[in-house]
Structures are given as structure tokens and as C-alpha cells.
Design an enzyme around this catalytic site. Structure first.
Site, PDB file in Angstrom:
ATOM      1  N   LEU A 266     -11.145  11.439  -2.361  1.00 30.55           N
ATOM      2  CA  LEU A 266      -9.235  10.810  -3.407  1.00 30.55           C
ATOM      3  C   LEU A 266      -9.262  11.923  -4.713  1.00 30.55           C
ATOM      4  O   LEU A 266      -9.931  13.147  -4.942  1.00 30.55           O
ATOM      5  CB  LEU A 266     -10.596  10.182  -4.677  1.00 30.55           C
ATOM      6  N   ASP A 267      -7.471  12.007  -4.153  1.00 26.18           N
ATOM      7  CA  ASP A 267      -7.247  13.045  -5.053  1.00 26.18           C
ATOM      8  C   ASP A 267      -6.788  13.519  -6.394  1.00 26.18           C
ATOM      9  O   ASP A 267      -6.831  12.360  -7.034  1.00 26.18           O
ATOM     10  CB  ASP A 267      -5.985  13.579  -4.442  1.00 26.18           C
ATOM     11  N   HIS A 270      -9.321  13.641 -11.264  1.00 24.97           N
ATOM     12  CA  HIS A 270      -9.719  14.001 -13.281  1.00 24.97           C
ATOM     13  C   HIS A 270      -8.023  13.377 -13.828  1.00 24.97           C
ATOM     14  O   HIS A 270      -8.036  13.117 -14.836  1.00 24.97           O
ATOM     15  CB  HIS A 270      -9.728  15.155 -13.175  1.00 24.97           C
ATOM     16  N   GLU A 302     -12.003  15.208  -5.770  1.00 22.00           N
ATOM     17  CA  GLU A 302     -11.133  15.562  -6.269  1.00 22.00           C
ATOM     18  C   GLU A 302     -11.528  15.795  -7.967  1.00 22.00           C
ATOM     19  O   GLU A 302     -10.900  15.210  -8.156  1.00 22.00           O
ATOM     20  CB  GLU A 302     -10.136  16.291  -5.641  1.00 22.00           C
ATOM     21  N   ASP A 326     -13.652  24.284  -6.325  1.00 24.28           N
ATOM     22  CA  ASP A 326     -12.984  24.981  -6.736  1.00 24.28           C
ATOM     23  C   ASP A 326     -13.657  26.051  -6.698  1.00 24.28           C
ATOM     24  O   ASP A 326     -13.071  27.371  -6.699  1.00 24.28           O
ATOM     25  CB  ASP A 326     -12.140  24.349  -7.323  1.00 24.28           C
ATOM     26  N   VAL A 400      -3.657  27.372  -0.674  1.00 29.35           N
ATOM     27  CA  VAL A 400      -2.660  28.478   0.223  1.00 29.35           C
ATOM     28  C   VAL A 400      -1.058  27.674  -0.800  1.00 29.35           C
ATOM     29  O   VAL A 400      -0.272  29.001  -1.147  1.00 29.35           O
ATOM     30  CB  VAL A 400      -3.050  28.293   1.124  1.00 29.35           C
TER      31      VAL A 400
END
Length: 607
Positions: A266-267, A270, A302, A326, A400
Site C-alpha cells: 500500500l503506497d 501516511h 509504505e 526508508d 532513485v
């Protein structure tokens, strides 16, 4: 075995013939179903609404392959937001799909979470063809490398030919440029036959800016009081939020049931705001795990704020198996490059101490929201997290691709150190992830690209110049150029070249060591009992402890000078070599060459 997920919206084939069509359009006064016809003028069928704004009609002669749109208030033609297939993109008609036409192998039940070795890839640049079918032909090479799970960047249908996928507008329809729904199912089935899991990246925090018509007929999809980085937040807790929650929860279950995916990532959760008594993330997990019916299905988050309350050390209803870490990437990046701008700012002081904390405790800045400019607003630290609930990586699409020129970390460090970040990610108790091409040290960049047109294209170009306009701004890649898209495609032929072949051999050996020494011991990890010590300016000695008294040790030198150290933690007889990098065979235990790492497993000595 045939799989179909039933949902309260979209198009559903009737067993006796015909199709039921349903659309939630509480803001519409009139809704008609428009069937595409060879003559050009659509065949209109009036729909009727219930008290909640759900419009419905049945078309007796509709069938699989029928093209249709919804006509709103007599003038606006829109695709079905729950379309299973939009062959011409989100501005074209939707197609009725019969998911029961696809025959699945019944035997596959997945793999346990501790066995996960993720491999993130972008379907459009993974192969020259940029299709599901072409990606399926490359899977055997991943198995041979030691990968156990492919993670696809989002495939939800978006406008244009190419893009990262995070601006999808039809969450149920695979992107038309990649292939058909059955092409995606064949990719998943091929992976399963090879023993590979397949994860899908899903975006439940916003819709893309091109091809999203929901504002016109379903304004309750968006909050009246909360915002997100992309505008009004998705409405998960305000008036009318019930159908919105169901739309996204059904989407998650749909991918698990109808496409047999083994996991979802799940992107940016937050950016999901929900003050309901039961958070939508909890409800989504409960519903997905119930629908999995005994399969190994994994849920990953995430979360840029480093929140951890949704994580559990083992699969549990309402909780998540893992979260992207991260902090691991950022502190390794700073330690290897010295960069401290933007979100690297918080990792520039006492970097080696922060790396030690990350390796032993998981996240460094737990529950710490970002301030404007990228620095963290650090709050009270939480207890150590189960390391197996975190995903460590040296590269991913964000870290990246959000650089001005898309350089991989391996291109930013001294030549002798290029493989070290990747090997560190692969050989900790955390779940490892590779970014496609990383397994052979691909030098090609991964750039931001999006096939926008008109004003949106110019706005994106201007935004990139504002963000990265310092220094040599004249050669910034054009984000809307097809050349930028093509430049982001790693060339697998490089894997046969000398240096890249050696890199690939190292990755294979590291993953073989992980399978033998680390994966079988994951359940015995002692959370909160791991430790690390500084060795000189650039060295670390790390100890991960297990219930049976064994200890996995890492001797790490991130400096360009050798270190001489007295071994203190493992008995010389009991210790077994797990893996080493840049340490000559037979080298004494107390010698740490420049840019080297050595892992051993043995009994702990009580000093």
C-alpha cells in the site's frame, strides 16, 4: 479453478445471460448506460437509483467484450470506475470481462513471509516490449538469482502510454499498454509455476489528475475538510464515506481473489487520513485475510511517518506483515555518499551510530512526521521493532527516480564500494528487496516519466525545473519525453559483462547464504536483544541474537582504510562463515579490509 470477486458496483455477467451494471453516482440527477455500437451512436439504457445514489440497469444482450460507458446528466460520458478493462485508456469505453474464463492452477498456496526476497519492477521498462507477456518470459532468471517474490509497481489504468503508475484513475483495470487482464493473470500464473510470489503496489491515497471523472458525479469520494499532497484527501471517514471505503477494500480483495496475487504493498499510507473507530487499514487487512482462505497472503505498507501501530511480528487479522524501511536506505546512502540535503538531513550527524541503531532496532526515527523541507520532527522513540516486519533496500523507484537525474546509489559511491549497499540489504534479518537491474549493478538511471499532454505536461515540466533547477539545470531530463522513458530501461545483456557478471554472482551467493543461514532462523529472533558497537570512525560490529543462544554477526568497514580489531563475540571454533565481501579467503578474523563486510554465525561468548 476459476476465480471471480463479486462486488457491489461495476459490471457482472448473469449466469443465464445479460449483464448487471451498477454505478455509485450520488451527485448525478440522471444516469444512463451507453453501449458502444458499430454505427457510432451509443445505445442508451436508463438506470434507476436507490436512496444511497447507487444506479443500476440490466442489459439482456450485453456479454463479455461489450464496450460501455456511463452517461451522466445527459451529456458527460465516463468510464466505469470499477472497470475490469479499459482497452483504450481511461478516456475510452470500458469492456465487460468474464473472469471465469481464465483457468487457474489450484495447487499454489503461496510462501511464508520469512522466505520473502522482493524484486521491485516497473512493467513498462522491465523489458523492451513493456508488457505483462514479456515480463513473464524473464521470471526464470529471477528464480535463478534467488528472488522469491516479484513486486509490480502499480498497474491501475492511467492516462497516456507510459508513467510510473502512481497516478492511476481506474483501480480495477490493468493498464491498457501492458496488456489484457488475462495477460496479467498469465504473468501471475507463470510466476506461481516457478515458485515465485507476486505482489502488487496499490494506491489508495489519491487518484491521478488525468482521466478521473469522479468529481463530476460522486463528490463524496473526496473529503470536504482534509487535504493530501495531491489535493482533497480521499473521504474515508466523512459523510458518504461508506461506499468509498468499500470501493478501495473491495479493490484489495479483488486483486487477491480474482488475480491470485500473493501480496499488496500500500503506497504512502501516511497520506490516508481516517478518524473512524476502525481505521480503513485495519478493516482492509481483516477483509483481505478473511478472503485469502488459507493462502499465504502478505500485506506491506509504505509509511513515510514511520508509524508502526499497524505492524505485527506474524500474520494477524487487522495488521500488516511488513513496512518499507526508508531509514535503512537513507542512513546507508548518507554513510556511503556524504549527501545530507533534503530528507537526508537527519542522517548527517552521528551517521554510523544511526546505522547501528537501524540494524539492531529497525527504524531510526519511529513515528516521526516530516517537516517542510524534509527534516523529521522527532518524537519519543518507540521500542525496537521486529526486524522481520521491515523491508530493507538499497534502491527503489522513489529513492532513485526522485533524484534529478535518476542515478542509482551504485553509481554514486567509490567503485570498490558499489556492491556493498546491496549486500547489506540482502543479509540482515529484515526482509530484503532488490530494484530491477540491481542484481547485476545496472548503470542505467531510473527517471521520473509521465506521458502527460497539454497544460498538465507543461506544469509537470515547470515543477521539475523548480525542484531541481539549481546547478546544471540545462540538462534535466524531460519527464514527458518518450526518450526519458526509454533511458530508464536496464539492459540485461550487461549481466554477461565481466564486472556485472561478478556482481550477479555475489548477489546469487548472498541470497543462497540467506536461504541457508538467515531465513530458517527468523522465528527465533529476539526483538530488543540485538546490539552493535562502533569500530573506529567507519566500522561497525553488529550482533543479532536468537532464542537458541546463537548469534549472527556482521563486521562492517565502510571506510577506505583497513581496520585491525580483536574478535570479541564469537568462539573461534563454533563460528561458521555465512558470507563475506572483499575479505580474502583465510584472512584473520581481526582484519577488516576497506569497504568490506563479513557475516558469521556461532555461539555467543559471555564476557
Amino acid at each position: 479453478m476459476r476465480c471471480q470477486h463479486d462486488m457491489p458496483f461495476g459490471a457482472r455477467l448473469r449466469d443465464g445471460g445479460g449483464v448487471d451494471f451498477r454505478l455509485w453516482a450520488p451527485g448525478a440527477r440522471q444516469v444512463e448506460l451507453a453501449i458502444e455500437t458499430p454505427g457510432g451512436s451509443p445505445e442508451l439504457h436508463p438506470a434507476e437509483a436507490d436512496a444511497q445514489g447507487m444506479w443500476e440497469c440490466m442489459v439482456p444482450h450485453a456479454a463479455a467484450g461489450t464496450l460501455y460507458r456511463w452517461k451522466i446528466d445527459g451529456n458527460l460520458l465516463v468510464p466505469d470506475p470499477a472497470s475490469r478493462h479499459n482497452p483504450a485508456g481511461p478516456h475510452g469505453p470500458s469492456a465487460v470481462v468474464d473472469p471465469r474464463q481464465f483457468e487457474w492452477d489450484p495447487a499454489w498456496s503461496g510462501r511464508p513471509w520469512p522466505e520473502t526476497v522482493l524484486y521491485e519492477l516497473h512493467v513498462g521498462t522491465f523489458t523492451p516490449e513493456g508488457t505483462f507477456a514479456a515480463a513473464a518470459e524473464r521470471l526464470q532468471g529471477l528464480v535463478d538469482t534467488g528472488v522469491t517474490a516479484v513486486e509490480l509497481m502499480p498497474v491501475a489504468n492511467f492516462a497516456g502510454r507510459f508513467g510510473w503508475g502512481y497516478d492511476g484513475v481506474l483501480p480495477y483495470a490493468p493498464h491498457h499498454a501492458y496488456g489484457t487482464p488475462d495477460d496479467l493473470k498469465r504473468l501471475v500464473q507463470r510466476a506461481h509455476r516457478l515458485g515465485l510470489m507476486v505482489f502488487l503496489d496499490v494506491v489508495y491515497n489519491h487518484f491521478g489528475p488525468d482521466g478521473n471523472y469522479l468529481h463530476a458525479y460522486a463528490p463524496p469520494f473526496f473529503s470536504q475538510t482534509k487535504n493530501s499532497p495531491w489535493g482533497a484527501a480521499i473521504n474515508f471517514d466523512g459523510p458518504g464515506s461508506g461506499p468509498v471505503r468499500e470501493f478501495f477494500i473491495h479493490n484489495a480483495v479483488y486483486w487477491i481473489q480474482e488475480y491470485r496475487f500473493d501480496g499488496l504493498r500500500l503506497d504512502a499510507v501516511h497520506a490516508i487520513s481516517d478518524d473512524s473507530p476502525v481505521h480503513v487499514l485495519q478493516e482492509l487487512s481483516e477483509r483481505v485475510r478473511t478472503a485469502a482462505h488459507g493462502r499465504h497472503v502478505h500485506l506491506v505498507l509504505e509509511n513515510e511517518d514511520n508509524g508502526y501501530r499497524h505492524l505485527a511480528p506474524s500474520p494477524m487479522h487487522g495488521y500488516y506483515d511488513g513496512q518499507w524501511n526508508d531509514d535503512f536506505h537513507h542512513v546507508v546512502h548518507v554513510a556511503m555518499t556524504g549527501e545530507t540535503q533534503r530528507y537526508y538531513h537527519d542522517y548527517g550527524a552521528s551517521t554510523m551510530d544511526l546505522l547501528a541503531r537501524c540494524l539492531t532496532h529497525g527504524m531510526i526515527f519511529e513515528g516521526a512526521k516530516r517537516k517542510e523541507g524534509g527534516a523529521r520532527q522527532v518524537i519519543e522513540a518507540a521500542p525496537a521493532q521486529p526486524l522481520s516486519a521491515l523491508v530493507n533496500f538499497a534502491h527503489n523507484h522513489d529513492q532513485v527516480g526522485n533524484r534529478a537525474r535518476g542515478e542509482r546509489l551504485s553509481e554514486l559511491v567509490p567503485a570498490e564500494a558499489r556492491r556493498l549497499p546491496t549486500l547489506l540489504a540482502l543479509l540482515t534479518p529484515a526482509i530484503p528487496m532488490l530494484f530491477f537491474g540491481e542484481e547485476w549493478g545496472a548503470p542505467e538511471p531510473f527517471l521520473y516519466f509521465a506521458d502527460w499532454e497539454g497544460e498538465l505536461r507543461e506544469a509537470v515540466r515547470a515543477g521539475r525545473k523548480r525542484e531541481f533547477g539549481h546547478g546544471d539545470a540545462h540538462d534535466l531530463p524531460d519527464p514527458c519525453s518518450e526518450q526519458t522513458f526509454a533511458r530508464s530501461r536496464p539492459d540485461p545483456a550487461r549481466a554477461k559483462e565481466h564486472d556485472h557478471a561478478a556482481w550477479l554472482a555475489d548477489v546469487k551467493a548472498a541470497l543462497a547464504a540467506r536461504r541457508k543461514w538467515i531465513t530458517p532462523r527468523q522465528a527465533q529472533l529476539l526483538t530488543g536483544r540485538h546490539s552493535a558497537q562502533r569500530v573506529g570512525e567507519r566500522g561497525l560490529s553488529v550482533q543479532w541474537r536468537y532464542e537458541d543462544g546463537k548469534m549472527l554477526c556482521l563486521e562492517l568497514n565502510l571506510g577506505e582504510e583497513p581496520l585491525q580489531v580483536e574478535p570479541q563475540h564469537l568462539g573461534p571454533v563454533e563460528a561458521e562463515a555465512v558470507f563475506s565481501h572483499r575479505v580474502p579467503a583465510g584472512a584473520p578474523r581481526g582484519t577488516w579490509p576497506p569497504y568490506s563486510a563479513r557475516w558469521t554465525l556461532g555461539e555467543e561468548i559471555t564476557l
